[in-house]
Design an enzyme around this catalytic site. Sequence first.
Site, PDB file in Angstrom:
ATOM      1  N   CYS A 138      11.290   3.080  21.001  1.00 54.11           N
ATOM      2  CA  CYS A 138      10.245   2.147  20.573  1.00 54.11           C
ATOM      3  C   CYS A 138       9.919   1.090  21.628  1.00 54.11           C
ATOM      4  O   CYS A 138       8.775   0.655  21.745  1.00 54.11           O
ATOM      5  CB  CYS A 138      10.631   1.492  19.258  1.00 54.11           C
ATOM      6  SG  CYS A 138      12.193   0.559  19.304  1.00 54.11           S
ATOM      7  N   HIS A 159      13.786  -3.580  17.035  1.00 57.64           N
ATOM      8  CA  HIS A 159      12.706  -2.614  16.896  1.00 57.64           C
ATOM      9  C   HIS A 159      11.441  -3.256  17.441  1.00 57.64           C
ATOM     10  O   HIS A 159      11.176  -4.438  17.202  1.00 57.64           O
ATOM     11  CB  HIS A 159      12.525  -2.212  15.432  1.00 57.64           C
ATOM     12  CG  HIS A 159      11.487  -1.151  15.249  1.00 57.64           C
ATOM     13  ND1 HIS A 159      11.499   0.026  15.974  1.00 57.64           N
ATOM     14  CD2 HIS A 159      10.391  -1.084  14.445  1.00 57.64           C
ATOM     15  CE1 HIS A 159      10.462   0.773  15.615  1.00 57.64           C
ATOM     16  NE2 HIS A 159       9.781   0.122  14.705  1.00 57.64           N
ATOM     17  N   HIS A 194       3.714   1.054  15.958  1.00 59.70           N
ATOM     18  CA  HIS A 194       5.059   1.171  16.525  1.00 59.70           C
ATOM     19  C   HIS A 194       5.510   2.621  16.494  1.00 59.70           C
ATOM     20  O   HIS A 194       4.886   3.479  15.862  1.00 59.70           O
ATOM     21  CB  HIS A 194       6.044   0.260  15.782  1.00 59.70           C
ATOM     22  CG  HIS A 194       6.113   0.490  14.301  1.00 59.70           C
ATOM     23  ND1 HIS A 194       7.294   0.690  13.629  1.00 59.70           N
ATOM     24  CD2 HIS A 194       5.144   0.545  13.346  1.00 59.70           C
ATOM     25  CE1 HIS A 194       7.061   0.859  12.342  1.00 59.70           C
ATOM     26  NE2 HIS A 194       5.761   0.765  12.144  1.00 59.70           N
TER      27      HIS A 194
END
Length: 241
Positions: A156, A29, A41
């Site tokens: 992401c 991530h 994010h």
Amino acid sequence: MSLLSQKIERSELKEGDHIYSWRKSAYTHHGIFIGEGKIIHFVNPKKKAGGTGLLAPFRGFSTSGGDGEKTHCSTSFCRLEKVAESGVRLSCIDCFLKKGSLCRYEYQVSRVFLLAKAVGGTCTMAESDPSEEVIHRATYLHENGYGKYDLMNNNCEDFALYCKTGLWSTDKGYQGRSSQANMVHPTSKDKKNNDLWESVIRYATAIPRSFSKREDKDLGLRKDVVKVPVEELSSFCASLK
């Protein structure tokens, strides 16, 4: 800069850094560190828990299934979305990492370094913009939204790469810039291939072909990307539809 690990200590963090963390040892991530323990994010707003890492052979496939913390964070700003259901969140570093290791994404690496890495989604040959521009993009997108989350086309890693470089693809069919997604994204030839034997060969050679894609699709070498000011990103994306 190490081939074996890109782990860093929190004391090494610099504002504007593109960081990532392993989730369940299957995917990563990504986010942008803006200082004071804060990370901006992009997550899938429709999912409340961590993703499943469906592409285990391609360890490191970038996805985001939301923060999914089971305990309440006492930090006042954590998981804040200024645009409801946008998926662009401000989180504390502890909630972002979720007990995972802190790693820094590397920019302007050599071709040798790029190909030598065992997994995708950790580095690029593209050059990062100055930290103040990076933070401006991330903050602007947090305040105004970033578009619809898509695992292959706008995830992401795509978010963090755009914040760092300002680069966006002009390809109407596929705008994804995530190096991990590009390693497994089928080519037009793959999509048209219906022959059983050729399909078997294609899957058997998927991993070595994915390594060649890492170079061919790297953001620093692609010819279909242009610099797009963050204030014009929404209108630019609309023009591609």
